[in-house]
Design a protein around this motif. Structure first.
Motif, PDB file in Angstrom:
ATOM      1  N   VAL A  30       0.817  -1.214   0.000  1.00 17.97           N
ATOM      2  CA  VAL A  30       0.000   0.000   0.000  1.00 17.97           C
ATOM      3  C   VAL A  30       0.856   1.272   0.000  1.00 17.97           C
ATOM      4  N   ALA A  31       1.879   1.325   0.848  1.00 18.58           N
ATOM      5  CA  ALA A  31       2.644   2.562   1.035  1.00 18.58           C
ATOM      6  C   ALA A  31       4.091   2.465   0.566  1.00 18.58           C
ATOM      7  N   GLY A  32       4.472   1.372  -0.018  1.00 15.55           N
ATOM      8  CA  GLY A  32       5.837   1.239  -0.510  1.00 15.55           C
ATOM      9  C   GLY A  32       6.818   0.811   0.568  1.00 15.55           C
ATOM     10  N   GLY A  33       8.080   1.023   0.291  1.00 12.72           N
ATOM     11  CA  GLY A  33       9.145   0.598   1.189  1.00 12.72           C
ATOM     12  C   GLY A  33       9.081   1.262   2.556  1.00 12.72           C
ATOM     13  N   LYS A  34       8.705   2.550   2.579  1.00 12.17           N
ATOM     14  CA  LYS A  34       8.607   3.253   3.867  1.00 12.17           C
ATOM     15  C   LYS A  34       7.472   2.687   4.716  1.00 12.17           C
ATOM     16  N   GLY A  35       6.427   2.204   4.090  1.00 15.24           N
ATOM     17  CA  GLY A  35       5.341   1.569   4.835  1.00 15.24           C
ATOM     18  C   GLY A  35       5.802   0.279   5.489  1.00 15.24           C
ATOM     19  N   ALA A  36       6.573  -0.510   4.734  1.00 12.40           N
ATOM     20  CA  ALA A  36       7.095  -1.770   5.285  1.00 12.40           C
ATOM     21  C   ALA A  36       8.058  -1.496   6.437  1.00 12.40           C
ATOM     22  N   ILE A  37       8.903  -0.479   6.282  1.00 12.01           N
ATOM     23  CA  ILE A  37       9.834  -0.128   7.353  1.00 12.01           C
ATOM     24  C   ILE A  37       9.073   0.327   8.595  1.00 12.01           C
ATOM     25  N   GLY A  38       8.021   1.114   8.421  1.00 14.35           N
ATOM     26  CA  GLY A  38       7.207   1.564   9.545  1.00 14.35           C
ATOM     27  C   GLY A  38       6.553   0.405  10.274  1.00 14.35           C
ATOM     28  N   ALA A  39       6.048  -0.566   9.517  1.00 13.88           N
ATOM     29  CA  ALA A  39       5.403  -1.731  10.129  1.00 13.88           C
ATOM     30  C   ALA A  39       6.416  -2.585  10.887  1.00 13.88           C
ATOM     31  N   ILE A  40       7.587  -2.755  10.319  1.00 11.97           N
ATOM     32  CA  ILE A  40       8.628  -3.540  10.996  1.00 11.97           C
ATOM     33  C   ILE A  40       9.086  -2.824  12.273  1.00 11.97           C
ATOM     34  N   ALA A  41       9.285  -1.508  12.198  1.00 10.21           N
ATOM     35  CA  ALA A  41       9.694  -0.746  13.378  1.00 10.21           C
ATOM     36  C   ALA A  41       8.626  -0.835  14.474  1.00 10.21           C
ATOM     37  N   PHE A  96       9.902   6.639   7.905  1.00  9.15           N
ATOM     38  CA  PHE A  96       8.968   5.603   7.489  1.00  9.15           C
ATOM     39  C   PHE A  96       7.571   6.199   7.440  1.00  9.15           C
ATOM     40  N   ASN A  97       6.630   5.415   6.994  1.00 13.05           N
ATOM     41  CA  ASN A  97       5.247   5.867   6.896  1.00 13.05           C
ATOM     42  C   ASN A  97       4.609   5.859   8.283  1.00 13.05           C
ATOM     43  N   PRO A  98       4.252   7.035   8.833  1.00 10.99           N
ATOM     44  CA  PRO A  98       3.702   7.081  10.190  1.00 10.99           C
ATOM     45  C   PRO A  98       2.347   6.386  10.318  1.00 10.99           C
ATOM     46  N   ARG A  99       1.552   6.389   9.264  1.00  8.73           N
ATOM     47  CA  ARG A  99       0.243   5.727   9.332  1.00  8.73           C
ATOM     48  C   ARG A  99       0.427   4.210   9.446  1.00  8.73           C
ATOM     49  N   ALA A 100       1.331   3.635   8.667  1.00  8.45           N
ATOM     50  CA  ALA A 100       1.620   2.200   8.760  1.00  8.45           C
ATOM     51  C   ALA A 100       2.184   1.864  10.135  1.00  8.45           C
ATOM     52  N   PHE A 101       3.014   2.749  10.653  1.00  5.73           N
ATOM     53  CA  PHE A 101       3.589   2.573  11.990  1.00  5.73           C
ATOM     54  C   PHE A 101       2.490   2.519  13.049  1.00  5.73           C
ATOM     55  N   ALA A 102       1.584   3.495  13.015  1.00  5.36           N
ATOM     56  CA  ALA A 102       0.520   3.582  14.026  1.00  5.36           C
ATOM     57  C   ALA A 102      -0.443   2.401  13.935  1.00  5.36           C
ATOM     58  N   ILE A 103      -0.849   2.059  12.732  1.00  7.60           N
ATOM     59  CA  ILE A 103      -1.787   0.942  12.568  1.00  7.60           C
ATOM     60  C   ILE A 103      -1.147  -0.368  13.009  1.00  7.60           C
ATOM     61  N   THR A 104       0.121  -0.543  12.699  1.00  4.51           N
ATOM     62  CA  THR A 104       0.807  -1.773  13.092  1.00  4.51           C
ATOM     63  C   THR A 104       1.007  -1.834  14.599  1.00  4.51           C
ATOM     64  N   ILE A 105       1.263  -0.705  15.243  1.00  7.19           N
ATOM     65  CA  ILE A 105       1.387  -0.702  16.709  1.00  7.19           C
ATOM     66  C   ILE A 105       0.083  -1.195  17.330  1.00  7.19           C
TER      67      ILE A 105
END
Length: 149
Positions: A30-41, A96-105
């Protein structure tokens, strides 16, 4: 760490990591590489926070059992607040993508709590220590230590 604690920790880390992996794949699409990095973080942050909290809670249970429930409530409240702080701090990041980060948290935290609940429900935890058979022989009645009516 006792083997029961290690088993419970394993039964909570694995599903949380699986949710994080799925979130990384979806965020990457959905968000590219930065989305994946945000989810992993986010997954790493949740596993570290919740894992450290689990270890602290188990040590408290062994050394100060009368504080266990209060410590558990305080610990989980603190963990959730710190996770919100992490989301707020990284709200405008470009790492990284902050939205992917927040949703994954949120997803990883819910996965951790569900997995920990399941692990505790399936654990065979003794509520009363079984009495040793070496203290008394077979057929002997237990000693009455309390007042009788």
């Amino acid at each position: 760490m006792l083997s029961d604690d290690a088993r419970t920790l394993l039964h909570t880390v694995v599903p949380t990591a699986a949710v994080g992996a799925v979130a990384a794949i979806v965020s990457g699409v959905v968000a590219g590489g930065k989305g994946a990095i945000g989810a992993i973080a986010a997954t790493v942050v949740v596993i570290l926070f919740m894992g450290i909290g689990f270890v602290i809670l188990q040590r408290t249970a062994r050394s100060l059992p009368h504080l266990f429930q209060m410590m558990g409530l305080a610990l989980y409240t603190t963990q959730i607040l710190l996770l919100f702080v992490f989301v707020a701090v990284f709200k405008n990041t470009t790492l990284f993508n902050p939205r992917a980060f927040a949703i994954t948290i949120v997803a990883a935290t819910l996965a951790w709590i569900a997995a920990q609940t399941r692990a505790h429900m399936k654990a065979k935890i003794l509520y009363v220590e079984p009495e040793s058979t070496t203290k008394r022989g077979k057929g002997e009645k237990p000693e009455n230590t309390g007042p009788s009516s």
